[in-house]
Design a protein around this motif. Structure first.
Motif, PDB file in Angstrom:
ATOM      1  N   UNK A  72       5.194   6.004  -8.540  1.00  0.00           N
ATOM      2  CA  UNK A  72       3.811   6.296  -8.187  1.00  0.00           C
ATOM      3  C   UNK A  72       3.827   7.507  -7.253  1.00  0.00           C
ATOM      4  N   UNK A  73       3.117   8.559  -7.629  1.00  0.00           N
ATOM      5  CA  UNK A  73       3.069   9.787  -6.829  1.00  0.00           C
ATOM      6  C   UNK A  73       1.637  10.001  -6.359  1.00  0.00           C
ATOM      7  N   UNK A  74       1.359   9.786  -5.070  1.00  0.00           N
ATOM      8  CA  UNK A  74      -0.010   9.903  -4.570  1.00  0.00           C
ATOM      9  C   UNK A  74      -0.334  11.323  -4.114  1.00  0.00           C
ATOM     10  N   UNK A 128      -7.779   7.715  -2.741  1.00  0.00           N
ATOM     11  CA  UNK A 128      -6.502   8.368  -3.042  1.00  0.00           C
ATOM     12  C   UNK A 128      -6.285   8.414  -4.548  1.00  0.00           C
ATOM     13  N   UNK A 129      -5.940   9.576  -5.052  1.00  0.00           N
ATOM     14  CA  UNK A 129      -5.585   9.718  -6.460  1.00  0.00           C
ATOM     15  C   UNK A 129      -4.062   9.733  -6.599  1.00  0.00           C
ATOM     16  N   UNK A 130      -3.591   9.308  -7.754  1.00  0.00           N
ATOM     17  CA  UNK A 130      -2.149   9.251  -7.952  1.00  0.00           C
ATOM     18  C   UNK A 130      -1.816   9.349  -9.438  1.00  0.00           C
ATOM     19  N   UNK A 131      -0.585   9.679  -9.725  1.00  0.00           N
ATOM     20  CA  UNK A 131      -0.046   9.575 -11.070  1.00  0.00           C
ATOM     21  C   UNK A 131       1.002   8.468 -11.067  1.00  0.00           C
ATOM     22  N   UNK A 132       1.222   7.870 -12.227  1.00  0.00           N
ATOM     23  CA  UNK A 132       2.207   6.795 -12.294  1.00  0.00           C
ATOM     24  C   UNK A 132       3.015   6.898 -13.584  1.00  0.00           C
ATOM     25  N   UNK A 133       4.167   6.277 -13.569  1.00  0.00           N
ATOM     26  CA  UNK A 133       5.049   6.232 -14.733  1.00  0.00           C
ATOM     27  C   UNK A 133       5.569   4.811 -14.883  1.00  0.00           C
ATOM     28  N   UNK A 134       5.591   4.328 -16.116  1.00  0.00           N
ATOM     29  CA  UNK A 134       6.297   3.081 -16.436  1.00  0.00           C
ATOM     30  C   UNK A 134       7.376   3.432 -17.458  1.00  0.00           C
ATOM     31  N   UNK A 142       0.807  -1.218   0.000  1.00  0.00           N
ATOM     32  CA  UNK A 142       0.000   0.000   0.000  1.00  0.00           C
ATOM     33  C   UNK A 142       0.841   1.270   0.000  1.00  0.00           C
ATOM     34  N   UNK A 143       2.075   1.200   0.450  1.00  0.00           N
ATOM     35  CA  UNK A 143       2.979   2.352   0.431  1.00  0.00           C
ATOM     36  C   UNK A 143       3.553   2.489  -0.978  1.00  0.00           C
ATOM     37  N   UNK A 144       3.251   3.580  -1.713  1.00  0.00           N
ATOM     38  CA  UNK A 144       3.737   3.707  -3.084  1.00  0.00           C
ATOM     39  C   UNK A 144       5.252   3.584  -3.206  1.00  0.00           C
ATOM     40  N   UNK A 145       6.000   4.088  -2.239  1.00  0.00           N
ATOM     41  CA  UNK A 145       7.458   4.006  -2.304  1.00  0.00           C
ATOM     42  C   UNK A 145       7.938   2.560  -2.213  1.00  0.00           C
ATOM     43  N   UNK A 146       7.237   1.729  -1.452  1.00  0.00           N
ATOM     44  CA  UNK A 146       7.578   0.312  -1.363  1.00  0.00           C
ATOM     45  C   UNK A 146       7.031  -0.471  -2.562  1.00  0.00           C
TER      46      UNK A 146
END
Length: 209
Positions: free
Chosen positions: A39-41, A50-56, A24-28
């Protein structure tokens, strides 16, 4: 979305709280899940959404997208769930929109069954016949990477994605150690059929909550 959703299940010799924190922790999360590079929440709203942006990231192209998630910390039967919706407008992404869930099931001997089911609208048309198995494999490989870490093995970064040049080792993550369909089901089942109600209740990614 079709009825060929992706399902992965693993049994981790770690308590539910430890698995919950690592996922559940985006950094982990991005440390063990090869499907995400960042993942930036944003802070959760009053309902816990919770909204977030993500990158692959890849050597060819970086895919950017948005998502919305909701975790349930306690359920009457002792399990927990986390619901997710995600989307991207990137024409080069193999996925347009998707939705899914994580389920955490404690066992009587102190271990945790960690399960995911998800489906998506493909971005590459007929090429999804190749993309979908690869996404299923990447999910399963990541789950085994997580399991090794939480059971006292090396940090996730010790196991980059395998290449044909690497020597096979029995302690490396392997997708084959996971279940790819529920017991009694098949890979072609609708793996959102038994999803928690929060999946359908989540707002659109990137839109107003």
């Amino acid at each position: 979305m079709g009825n060929r959703g992706i399902y992965v299940e693993t049994l981790i010799d770690a308590p539910l709280d430890r698995v919950w924190d690592a996922t559940q922790d985006p950094a982990q999360h991005v440390r063990w899940d090869v499907r995400f590079s960042a993942i930036v929440p944003t802070p959760a709203d009053d309902d816990g959404v919770m909204r977030f942006t993500y990158v692959r990231r890849s050597v060819v192209h970086d895919v950017h997208g948005t998502g919305v998630s909701l975790g349930e910390r306690r359920r009457p039967d002792g399990t927990r769930t986390s619901a997710l919706r995600f989307a991207t407008g990137d024409r080069l992404s193999p996925i347009r929109t998707g939705r899914g869930y994580w389920r955490y099931v404690p066992t009587a001997d102190g271990r945790t069954r960690f399960i995911t089911g998800y489906d998506y609208d493909p971005g590459w048309g007929v090429l999804d016949l190749l993309v979908r198995p690869l996404l299923g494999w990447a999910t399963a490989w990541s789950f085994d990477r997580l399991r090794i870490w939480l059971e006292g093995g090396p940090e996730p970064e010790a196991w980059p994605l395998p290449t044909v040049l690497q020597v096979w080792r029995p302690d490396r993550p392997r997708a084959s150690r996971t279940l790819r369909a529920p017991v009694g089901g098949s890979r072609r089942d609708d793996h959102l059929r038994d999803a928690p109600p929060t999946v359908a209740a989540l707002p659109e990614p990137g839109g107003p909550s």
